[in-house]
Design a protein around this motif. Structure first.
Motif, short mmCIF file in Angstrom:
data_model
loop_
_atom_site.label_atom_id
_atom_site.label_comp_id
_atom_site.label_asym_id
_atom_site.label_seq_id
_atom_site.Cartn_x
_atom_site.Cartn_y
_atom_site.Cartn_z
N TYR A 79 -17.74 8.89 -9.09
CA TYR A 79 -16.44 8.71 -9.32
C TYR A 79 -15.73 8.17 -7.97
N SER A 80 -16.35 9.06 -6.61
CA SER A 80 -15.55 8.81 -5.45
C SER A 80 -16.30 7.63 -4.74
N LEU A 104 -11.26 13.79 -13.11
CA LEU A 104 -12.00 12.82 -12.11
C LEU A 104 -11.38 11.71 -11.97
N ALA A 105 -11.02 11.02 -13.25
CA ALA A 105 -10.63 9.75 -13.40
C ALA A 105 -9.15 9.41 -12.62
N LYS A 106 -8.41 10.51 -12.90
CA LYS A 106 -7.06 10.60 -12.48
C LYS A 106 -7.17 10.66 -10.76
N LYS A 107 -8.10 11.41 -10.29
CA LYS A 107 -8.20 11.72 -8.84
C LYS A 107 -8.65 10.41 -8.45
N ASN A 108 -9.58 9.68 -9.00
CA ASN A 108 -10.10 8.33 -8.19
C ASN A 108 -9.60 7.22 -9.05
N ASN A 109 -8.53 7.08 -9.64
CA ASN A 109 -7.99 5.92 -10.06
C ASN A 109 -9.14 5.23 -10.85
#
Ligand SMILES: Cc1ncc(COP(=O)(O)O)c(C=O)c1O
Length: 389
Positions: free
Chosen positions: A162-163, A193-198
């Protein structure tokens, strides 16, 4: 036959079918690969199709508001999920819909996360769109056992992926071929995780209607505003009601943000679905519950029949009871059938399964057995494995 009593026909009748499952192999092979069921279709669907043929009503698909309302009714009843019917779009099938969604939200060369082993067309869809596959395989944490599905998410590697700049995560929920349902906690962790990493999540929920009574399916989009802002769900009645040949899927968003993104999908995606397929899907969601429950009970008996047959005649073949669907994931490593057990069984046993190779290199010793058929055919399939040894 009433929808309260649904039985697969005998082998001689099934051999008359024109579908890929029944025409893809020589006639002396018992086919249990392709994910379609051998059951007669639900009465409301049958009647609708007969009526449409009788009226020569077989033109192009136009506006069909009842698709949104029927699906919303089904989602509320089965999963307590409140769906805005106006954000239910139509696509030709799940494959075409996912490909078109990928084209709208990413571009060739972008990285897309998948988790092998998974439905093999996840790979072909990425190849078709020129996107780069990033695979974080599920980890096998132990042996396959009746009540232990050993396949777990590899969270440290998923977080790393994700990152690392992925644009999209494609999840198969419920999971083909692992027969596994994501927990609420797992889905919420992915959403965070998706929110944090767009990242955008595409949730392929085609198998969801076939969830067993002792399991709870959680639609990704039912998990609140964050999920609604980053997830698009693709599903269909085609798997649950066995009408894949009619060609129709649905695409669901539940936020203005994702709705706007999907407004860039090609207009043609809608009318490239078939008219009978769209109306059959809408009636399945609205009136197909009795048939669906009967079929789930048949499958429930079949998933335990496989356990019983294996433990009586092939105890070294390992299998967990799936939480959803009609795909048994059999670990054949103890049988020593070479690099591709499915090929060996086809040649020596005249029984066809999907090879574990299709889903991931690390699952080459597995086969996927489709048990949406009669107990007699399942019994014969297990007998043919034994004969091939
Ligand atoms: C997870 C999953 N998605 C999609 C499909 C295919 O759907 P469609 O025929 O609508 O493309 C299948 C078929 O087996 C499947 O298992």
């Amino acid at each position: 036959m009433s929808d309260r009593e649904v039985k697969a026909p005998d082998l001689a009748s099934l051999l008359q079918h024109k579908s890929e499952k029944w025409t893809g192999f020589p006639r002396d092979v018992l086919p249990l690969p392709v994910a379609e069921m051998d059951y007669p279709v639900a009465q409301p669907i049958k009647k609708l199709l007969h009526d449409m043929v009788d009226a020569s009503d077989l033109g192009y698909l136009g506006n069909i508001p009842e698709m949104g309302t029927s699906f919303a009714h089904f989602a509320q009843e089965r999963w307590n999920w409140k769906v805005d019917p106006l954000q239910v779009r139509i696509g030709t099938d799940v494959g075409v819909a996912v490909v078109e969604i990928l084209r709208v939200i990413a571009k060739p060369g972008d990285k897309v996360l998948v988790n092998s082993p998974v439905y093999q067309n996840f790979y072909t869809w990425l190849a078709e769109t020129g996107m780069e596959k990033v695979d974080v395989p599920f980890t096998r944490t132990g042996n396959e056992e009746e009540s232990n599905n050993p396949w777990e998410m590899n969270w440290p590697e998923i977080e790393k992926a994700y990152s690392s700049g992925i644009k999209v995560h494609m999840i198969c929920s419920p999971h083909n071929p692992l027969g596994r349902i994501y927990t609420k906690e797992e889905l919420l962790r992915l959403v965070a995780l998706a929110k944090k990493n767009n990242v955008i999540i595409i949730s392929d929920e085609i198998h969801a209607p076939l969830t067993y009574k002792d399991s709870v399916f959680i639609p990704t989009l039912s998990l609140g505003a964050d999920a609604e802002n980053l997830c698009v769900t693709v599903t269909a009645a085609s798997k649950g009601w066995n009408i894949a040949g009619l060609k129709c899927a649905i695409i669901i968003t539940q936020s203005e943000l994702m709705n706007e993104k999907m407004s860039h999908l090609p207009f043609a995606l809608h009318y490239r679905a078939s008219l009978p397929g769209a109306y059959a899907s809408a009636i399945a969601f609205k009136e197909g519950g009795v048939w669906l429950d009967t079929v789930i009970e048949n499958l429930n008996q079949n998933r335990y029949l496989i356990r019983d047959l294996l433990s009586a005649t092939l105890p070294s073949v390992k299998y967990h009871i799936p939480q959803n669907g009609y795909l048994a994931w059999l670990d054949l490593s103890a049988l020593n059938l070479g690099d591709d057990p499915a090929a060996t069984l086809l040649e020596r046993g005249k029984v066809a399964f999907n090879s574990g190779h299709f889903y991931a290199p690390q699952t080459a010793q597995y086969v996927r057995l489709n048990f949406a058929t009669s107990p007699e055919i399942i019994t014969e399939a297990i007998h043919r494995i034994r004969k091939a040894l």
